[in-house]
Design a protein around this motif. Structure first.
Motif, short mmCIF file in Angstrom:
data_model
loop_
_atom_site.label_atom_id
_atom_site.label_comp_id
_atom_site.label_asym_id
_atom_site.label_seq_id
_atom_site.Cartn_x
_atom_site.Cartn_y
_atom_site.Cartn_z
N TYR A 413 0.81 -1.22 0.00
CA TYR A 413 0.00 0.00 0.00
C TYR A 413 0.85 1.27 0.00
N SER A 438 -0.45 -0.51 -7.60
CA SER A 438 -1.64 -1.32 -7.81
C SER A 438 -1.44 -2.61 -7.03
N ASP A 445 -8.35 -5.03 -2.67
CA ASP A 445 -7.63 -4.65 -3.89
C ASP A 445 -7.72 -3.14 -4.17
N TYR A 446 -6.76 -2.65 -4.93
CA TYR A 446 -6.92 -1.36 -5.62
C TYR A 446 -6.26 -1.48 -6.99
N LYS A 540 -9.45 5.36 -0.85
CA LYS A 540 -9.34 5.10 -2.28
C LYS A 540 -10.71 4.72 -2.85
N GLU A 542 -11.55 2.33 -4.67
CA GLU A 542 -11.78 0.88 -4.57
C GLU A 542 -12.15 0.43 -3.17
N HIS A 543 -11.93 1.26 -2.18
CA HIS A 543 -12.17 0.88 -0.78
C HIS A 543 -13.47 1.42 -0.21
N VAL A 813 -5.91 2.16 4.93
CA VAL A 813 -7.01 2.55 4.05
C VAL A 813 -7.60 3.92 4.41
#
Length: 852
Positions: A413, A438, A445-446, A540, A542-543, A813
């Motif tokens: 991360y 990534s 995931d991101y 993010k 994605e989170h 995160v």
């Protein structure tokens, strides 16, 4: 006007290129000795009346020189409208571009011998070059622009530097950044010497390509094999050269056959002078997921045994040796050691001691293979990557040969786990870094959008470099797109560490926007990028499916993202037609989709909160959530189907791995959803709470930016810096350089400190210190603070985020690590909070004070 222009050009080119003997100047106005005091009549016409001189190379030079010369010719066709000839034999042209490698080009060697060019500053150096104007270089030629490289990549980089200075972006093909047309372009007389790069091996790792690069390549590039193959890699390798990189860790996921399965792949790498490596889990240039599990029967005629060395040494060893034999004539780098197939733990002994003993045997045997094919154990380039469970073996006593490069990793991360200690910094093999832009894995995931800020990259990678990681940098870029700016920044740093640091990384967006979209658009675009990174730092896109914000934070975030989208729409109106596609790919798509992900989740949550009290509002919120997802799908379809007539068809998916977070969350009115938007997967509702205190509803809550200190105290050879774009709130304070000494409880008052003043009433308070969620630099150091409030007894806090538990997951995160302490005030008035920064690598972002 002209005098101001020449000054601007001088500073711009010094900024771009770095050190030089004389300024190498390019202007789109024909110079004259009367107008340009620094110019002369010898200024070289790079483009004159739309025409570009031919590019002369030696046919016996490295193949990459001719390849890049042809690419540069195409670049100049885009700029001028006319494509220059690329030749191996001199013509009767008055002007000529000459490019070649010292010792490989007869023309270059002749110019050196006749003393028409000087190469003493670059000769026998690594990937260096000189660019100079030469009058009467060879019979019949009035003037030449000469690019001489110390080696084959040096020549390639020098050629692409000319393209870049003519206005051609490294992303001319990969992001459709078309150059502004020019009919006149001149190089002012002079010489520029580009010396060795800061990091020797610099490259990218293509990973998790199943949902983008692989289907795109199969459909649009390597149609014959329907896979990522030599045509795709040719474009990747050209991009690497344009970005002054030299290394590839090829794609290796389940969807992709091994790099070495297609014989033309390594051949193309060699033609482009790219070093071939393999990942932390694929030793000896093998790709185990495919080559051991799927293709072994085809290669060897029988099924393999278990991929474990203690019981299947003969088979595994031959498997490795055969690859070394196949790769021995290529420029390659071998990962040594062993892990399990598919990024798993090594199979074998159950105890740590047993695993260490087995790993030691494995590395010794791998070194014997190198000795057989290269003449000595240390003649092959080797790396050892203490990643995941391998780090425990290394710290547990595993000995690595001194010439092998230690490759440290981040925590997936962006926060580096550990770096070389004082003893490791003396190793001849030096050290390197494997970094992530990534990631596929926990806590989530991101792999869709890219949102790691240049400020964070600069903070971590500068720290790494200052602790000796100067041999190898590789970055996990996923599908390459849409991580264009972040990739470029990472590689720009690797090329020249003096140019970018934590102190000025916040300015990179402006620099990048100017070189990509032009000076006029740069301020708006830089603002968009900075705000995009800052919003993503605390969550993010994605989170968003498993983060929970309080009501005040939701409203502010919705407002901030709405403002971001407005800025995108305003800037887009001013983008010229030839850059509209590039703007969509690089700016509009990621910014809008990040905003829409927040809309989707927040409005869904809000619809559930009001569903019993206000059905009309619940329906409105439900509709907004649905509209957000449909817009994401629509934008993704446009990216794939419409940009450049479908050039990128398949490169982007809005639902990598079809994870629930990319689908439709629970809303109060599911009947408005079409079947295509109904998501059968369930979300993890064990939310990580962010900012649980609603400041607006707390009577006495004070929040102070760490950068807003009243006073600071520094020590000799060190300073306290404010890093723009880093951490919660967009600024953090830290000690610099990172090599400064550590302090402890016995001498804490000798450490640098920052001091804050707040006005408080009497009572009991809780102090919350929020810092970057990173780790202690190495085992010789800590990551500690000492807090002194109104000259009271100091309280010591450990901010190390190394232990990967639930708190680590929450910290990475939400973008900060939190430590709390209690204190009391007996008198109303100014309270002084002095924070001693006992260790380097600690970045303090915010101080919150809450009355108990």
């Amino acid at each position: 006007m002209y005098n101001k222009l020449i000054i601007k050009i001088v500073f711009t080119l010094f900024f771009i290129i770095g050190s030089s003997v004389q300024a190498q100047l390019i202007t789109d106005t024909k110079p004259s000795t009367n107008t340009f005091p620094l110019a002369s009549t010898a200024s070289f016409p790079l483009i004159q009346k739309g025409m570009v001189p031919a590019i002369l190379t030696d046919k016996n030079d490295a193949e990459v020189v001719t390849i890049v010369a042809n690419a540069v010719a195409f670049d100049f066709e885009l700029v001028s409208g006319n494509k220059p000839a690329t030749i191996h034999q001199r013509t009767n042209e008055e002007y000529l571009i000459i490019a070649g490698t010292i010792g490989k080009s007869k023309v270059i060697d002749g110019l050196i011998k006749s003393k028409k060019i000087k190469v003493s500053q670059i000769q026998n150096k690594w990937e260096s070059y000189t660019i100079t104007t030469v009058n009467n270089p060879i019979p019949g030629v009035k003037q030449a622009l000469v690019i001489a490289g110390s080696d084959r990549r040096g020549t390639a980089y020098g050629l692409f530097e000319i393209s870049k200075l003519a206005g051609v972006s490294p992303w001319v093909w990969w992001a459709d950044v078309k150059p502004k047309p020019k009919k006149e372009l001149y190089v002012l007389a002079g010489t520029m010497n580009q010396r060795e790069p800061s990091v020797k091996y610099r490259g990218i790792f293509i990973n998790d390509e199943d949902w983008g690069l692989n289907p795109w390549a199969a459909k649009n590039m390597d149609k014959d094999i329907k896979d990522i193959g030599p045509k795709t890699y040719a474009k990747v390798f050209e991009l690497l050269l344009r970005l002054r990189a030299n290394l590839i860790w090829p794609a290796m996921h389940d969807s992709t056959k091994a790099f070495w399965y297609y014989p033309d792949n390594p051949k193309v790498a060699d033609k482009y002078a790219i070093v071939i490596g393999s990942t932390h889990c694929d030793m000896m240039l093998r790709s185990n997921t495919f080559e051991w599990q799927e293709n072994y029967v085809h290669e060897y005629g029988h099924k393999p045994g278990e991929y474990r060395y203690d019981t299947n040494k003969k088979e595994v060893s031959k498997y490795w040796e055969d690859r070394v034999n196949a790769a021995k004539n290529y420029e390659a780098m071998y990962t040594v050691g062993m892990r399990g197939v598919r990024d798993g733990n090594i199979v074998g002994p159950t105890t740590k001691e047993g695993k260490i003993a087995l790993m030691d045997t494995i590395i010794q045997d791998q070194r014997k293979i190198f000795k057989k094919y290269f003449g000595a154990e240390n003649k092959a380039l080797q790396i050892f990557c203490p990643y995941k469970e391998v780090l425990g073996l290394y710290t547990g006593g595993l000995k690595i040969p001194d010439d092998v490069t230690l490759v440290w990793t981040d925590d997936n991360y962006g926060y580096i786990r550990q770096l070389s200690n004082s003893k490791e910094q003396k190793r001849s093999g030096s050290s390197g870094i494997y970094y992530h832009l990534s990631y596929l894995g926990g806590p989530h995931d991101y792999t869709w959008l890219s949102s790691t800020s240049p400020s964070l990259i600069a903070y971590e990678m500068t720290k790494a470099y200052q602790f000796g990681a100067d041999k190898f940098w590789v970055v996990n870029v996923g599908d390459i797109k849409p991580a264009e700016m972040e990739i470029q920044f990472f590689l720009d740093m690797a090329w020249d560490m003096k140019k970018w640091s934590p102190e000025n990384a916040g300015q990179y967006a402006q620099f990048w926007a100017e070189s990509t979209f032009g000076t006029a658009l740069a301020p708006e675009i830089a603002t968009i990028k900075k705000e995009y990174y800052q919003l993503a730092h605390s969550g993010k896109p994605e989170h968003m499916g498993f983060l929970h914000f309080d009501d005040a934070s939701k409203k502010k975030r919705l407002k901030d993202y709405s403002s971001l989208v407005e800025k995108v729409n305003t800037a887009k109106k001013n983008v010229p037609a030839f850059l509209q596609n590039a703007f969509f790919e690089l700016i509009e798509y990621p910014a809008n989709c990040a905003a829409l992900m927040n809309d989707k989740f927040f409005y869904a949550q809000m619809s559930m909160e009001v569903k019993t009290n206000n059905k009309t509002l619940a329906l409105e919120y439900s509709q907004k959530s649905k509209d957000a997802l449909e817009k994401i799908i629509s934008l993704t379809k446009y990216y794939n189907k419409e940009i450049e007539n479908g050039k990128w068809d398949g490169i982007i998916t809005n639902a990598p791995r079809n994870l629930a977070t990319y689908g439709m969350p629970e809303i109060s009115n599911p009947e408005i959803l079409s079947d295509s938007l109904r998501n059968p997967k369930e979300y993890d509702h064990r939310y990580l709470r962010l900012d649980p205190v609603n400041a607006a509803s707390v009577a006495e809550f004070i929040s102070v930016k760490a950068a807003d200190f009243k006073t600071k105290n520094e020590i000799p050879s060190e300073k306290i810096i404010t890093v723009e774009g880093l951490g919660l709130g967009g600024e953090s304070v830290s000690r610099y350089p990172f090599t400064g000494k550590s302090f402890d409880k016995n001498n804490f008052d000798k450490a640098p400190y920052v001091e804050y003043e707040v006005n408080l009433k009497t009572g009991n308070y809780q102090l919350s210190l929020k810092s970057l969620p990173n780790k202690a630099i190495n085992k010789e150091r800590n990551l500690n603070l000492a807090v002194v409030i109104n000259n009271q007894k100091p309280q010591f806090l450990d901010t190390d985020n190394s232990r990967e538990d639930k708190n680590w997951s929450a910290s990475i995160v939400r973008g900060y690590f939190e430590k709390q302490l209690a204190f009391a005030t007996e008198k109303e008035g100014i309270v002084k909070i002095r924070i001693y920064i006992l260790d380097t690598g600690l970045a303090l972002s915010r101080i919150d004070i809450n009355k108990q």
